[in-house]
Design a protein around this motif. Structure first.
Motif, PDB file in Angstrom:
ATOM      1  N   GLN A   1      36.381  21.401  42.443  1.00 51.46           N
ATOM      2  CA  GLN A   1      37.421  21.584  41.946  1.00 51.46           C
ATOM      3  C   GLN A   1      38.405  21.062  43.142  1.00 51.46           C
ATOM      4  OE1 GLN A   1      37.773  22.644  38.742  1.00 51.46           O
ATOM      5  NE2 GLN A   1      35.590  22.943  38.753  1.00 51.46           N
ATOM      6  N   ASP A   2      39.878  21.208  42.613  1.00 50.39           N
ATOM      7  CA  ASP A   2      40.788  20.622  43.684  1.00 50.39           C
ATOM      8  C   ASP A   2      40.895  21.546  44.936  1.00 50.39           C
ATOM      9  OD1 ASP A   2      41.534  18.731  42.090  1.00 50.39           O
ATOM     10  OD2 ASP A   2      43.307  19.885  41.085  1.00 50.39           O
ATOM     11  N   TYR A   3      40.791  22.954  44.806  1.00 56.22           N
ATOM     12  CA  TYR A   3      40.605  23.973  45.752  1.00 56.22           C
ATOM     13  C   TYR A   3      39.393  23.930  46.607  1.00 56.22           C
ATOM     14  CZ  TYR A   3      38.454  26.552  41.869  1.00 56.22           C
ATOM     15  OH  TYR A   3      37.392  27.019  40.742  1.00 56.22           O
ATOM     16  N   GLY A   4      38.492  23.470  45.922  1.00 56.49           N
ATOM     17  CA  GLY A   4      36.935  23.477  46.613  1.00 56.49           C
ATOM     18  C   GLY A   4      35.844  23.606  45.895  1.00 56.49           C
ATOM     19  N   THR A   5      34.678  23.699  46.464  1.00 54.48           N
ATOM     20  CA  THR A   5      33.309  24.049  45.977  1.00 54.48           C
ATOM     21  C   THR A   5      33.152  25.408  45.380  1.00 54.48           C
ATOM     22  OG1 THR A   5      32.323  22.208  47.148  1.00 54.48           O
ATOM     23  CG2 THR A   5      30.879  23.432  45.924  1.00 54.48           C
ATOM     24  N   VAL A   6      32.804  25.436  44.111  1.00 50.57           N
ATOM     25  CA  VAL A   6      32.367  26.861  43.515  1.00 50.57           C
ATOM     26  C   VAL A   6      31.381  26.913  42.474  1.00 50.57           C
ATOM     27  CG1 VAL A   6      34.111  26.330  41.540  1.00 50.57           C
ATOM     28  CG2 VAL A   6      33.853  28.880  42.311  1.00 50.57           C
ATOM     29  N   ALA A   7      30.666  28.064  42.394  1.00 55.69           N
ATOM     30  CA  ALA A   7      29.680  28.269  41.585  1.00 55.69           C
ATOM     31  C   ALA A   7      29.826  29.705  41.046  1.00 55.69           C
ATOM     32  CB  ALA A   7      28.438  27.978  42.047  1.00 55.69           C
ATOM     33  N   VAL A   8      29.358  30.295  39.933  1.00 58.56           N
ATOM     34  CA  VAL A   8      29.585  31.505  39.610  1.00 58.56           C
ATOM     35  C   VAL A   8      28.110  32.288  39.401  1.00 58.56           C
ATOM     36  CG1 VAL A   8      30.393  33.153  37.839  1.00 58.56           C
ATOM     37  CG2 VAL A   8      31.689  30.955  38.351  1.00 58.56           C
ATOM     38  N   PHE A   9      28.028  33.297  40.105  1.00 58.01           N
ATOM     39  CA  PHE A   9      26.616  34.106  39.802  1.00 58.01           C
ATOM     40  C   PHE A   9      26.926  35.595  39.586  1.00 58.01           C
ATOM     41  CE2 PHE A   9      28.219  35.093  44.439  1.00 58.01           C
ATOM     42  CZ  PHE A   9      27.760  36.139  44.670  1.00 58.01           C
ATOM     43  N   LYS A  10      25.878  36.201  39.167  1.00 59.25           N
ATOM     44  CA  LYS A  10      26.013  37.569  38.703  1.00 59.25           C
ATOM     45  C   LYS A  10      25.362  38.443  40.033  1.00 59.25           C
ATOM     46  CE  LYS A  10      25.150  37.191  33.853  1.00 59.25           C
ATOM     47  NZ  LYS A  10      24.231  37.732  32.582  1.00 59.25           N
ATOM     48  N   ASP A  11      25.703  39.544  40.074  1.00 60.03           N
ATOM     49  CA  ASP A  11      25.029  40.693  40.730  1.00 60.03           C
ATOM     50  C   ASP A  11      24.030  41.377  39.884  1.00 60.03           C
ATOM     51  OD1 ASP A  11      26.560  42.592  39.473  1.00 60.03           O
ATOM     52  OD2 ASP A  11      27.983  43.046  41.111  1.00 60.03           O
ATOM     53  N   LEU A  12      23.522  42.414  40.523  1.00 59.93           N
ATOM     54  CA  LEU A  12      22.373  43.014  40.021  1.00 59.93           C
ATOM     55  C   LEU A  12      22.839  43.814  38.629  1.00 59.93           C
ATOM     56  CD1 LEU A  12      21.178  46.377  41.663  1.00 59.93           C
ATOM     57  CD2 LEU A  12      23.405  45.099  42.086  1.00 59.93           C
ATOM     58  N   TYR A  13      24.027  44.037  38.497  1.00 56.40           N
ATOM     59  CA  TYR A  13      24.640  44.791  37.391  1.00 56.40           C
ATOM     60  C   TYR A  13      25.023  43.832  36.455  1.00 56.40           C
ATOM     61  CZ  TYR A  13      23.530  48.933  40.199  1.00 56.40           C
ATOM     62  OH  TYR A  13      23.182  49.780  40.836  1.00 56.40           O
ATOM     63  N   GLY A  14      25.519  42.612  36.718  1.00 59.12           N
ATOM     64  CA  GLY A  14      26.019  41.546  35.690  1.00 59.12           C
ATOM     65  C   GLY A  14      27.665  41.315  36.138  1.00 59.12           C
ATOM     66  N   ASN A  15      28.019  41.760  37.284  1.00 65.56           N
ATOM     67  CA  ASN A  15      29.293  41.757  37.613  1.00 65.56           C
ATOM     68  C   ASN A  15      29.489  40.234  38.150  1.00 65.56           C
ATOM     69  OD1 ASN A  15      30.930  44.066  37.615  1.00 65.56           O
ATOM     70  ND2 ASN A  15      29.216  44.729  39.041  1.00 65.56           N
ATOM     71  N   LEU A  16      30.382  39.303  37.609  1.00 63.11           N
ATOM     72  CA  LEU A  16      30.537  38.069  38.074  1.00 63.11           C
ATOM     73  C   LEU A  16      31.105  37.624  39.404  1.00 63.11           C
ATOM     74  CD1 LEU A  16      31.409  36.258  34.651  1.00 63.11           C
ATOM     75  CD2 LEU A  16      29.317  36.633  35.610  1.00 63.11           C
ATOM     76  N   TRP A  17      30.706  36.653  40.300  1.00 60.57           N
ATOM     77  CA  TRP A  17      31.298  36.268  41.537  1.00 60.57           C
ATOM     78  C   TRP A  17      31.282  34.957  41.743  1.00 60.57           C
ATOM     79  CZ3 TRP A  17      30.759  39.584  46.136  1.00 60.57           C
ATOM     80  CH2 TRP A  17      30.272  40.880  46.126  1.00 60.57           C
TER      81      TRP A  17
END
Length: 144
Positions: A108-124
């Motif tokens: 992205q313009d601001y950098g490299t990013v990927a989205v992951f889930k923690d053990l409960y499903g919260n998105l990071w």
């Protein structure tokens, strides 16, 4: 007056399973784990290794109202942003530790990013900012 954000509460089902996930799978440090016997609670604080920014307070859900938000504290949006100085290394380590990514890495313009889930499903977001980004300088200053 100077103020700092020092903790973000993350509602969890169980202290020990959350500690295991964040320390073993994400490599976070356990900064404090203190029993609060009068309240039947623990004060559990974790943070990425070497972090000088805000830490996470693992707060066990104590009733049905709190339990309904475990894993969905932000209504399905990305909740927390984990900055890294080596995206490829951390992404590879997270994959090998069984972390589930729901959005693959992208530039992205601001950098490299990927989205992951923690053990409960919260998105990071796992995020490496481009060197010229305004937040990159702020993060660098915090780490010095």
């Amino acid at each position: 007056m100077q103020q700092e954000l020092i903790h973000i509460a993350l509602v969890v089902n169980d202290y020990d399973e959350a500690i295991t996930f964040y320390t073993k799978k994400l490599g976070f440090e356990l900064l404090e784990d203190t029993c609060l016997p009068d309240e039947n609670k623990r004060w559990v604080v974790i943070a990425p290794p070497g972090s000088k920014g805000a830490s996470i307070l693992l707060a066990r859900a104590n009733n049905d109202e709190q339990r309904q938000f475990v894993g969905n504290q932000s209504g399905g949006r990305v909740f927390l942003f984990l900055h890294t100085q080596n995206f490829d290394k951390d992404y590879t380590n997270m994959i090998s530790n069984g972390i589930e990514f729901v959005r693959e890495p992208s530039e992205q313009d601001y950098g490299t990013v990927a989205v992951f889930k923690d053990l409960y499903g919260n998105l990071w977001d796992l995020l490496e900012l481009t060197p010229g980004h305004s937040m990159a300088a702020r993060i660098k200053a915090m780490c010095e």
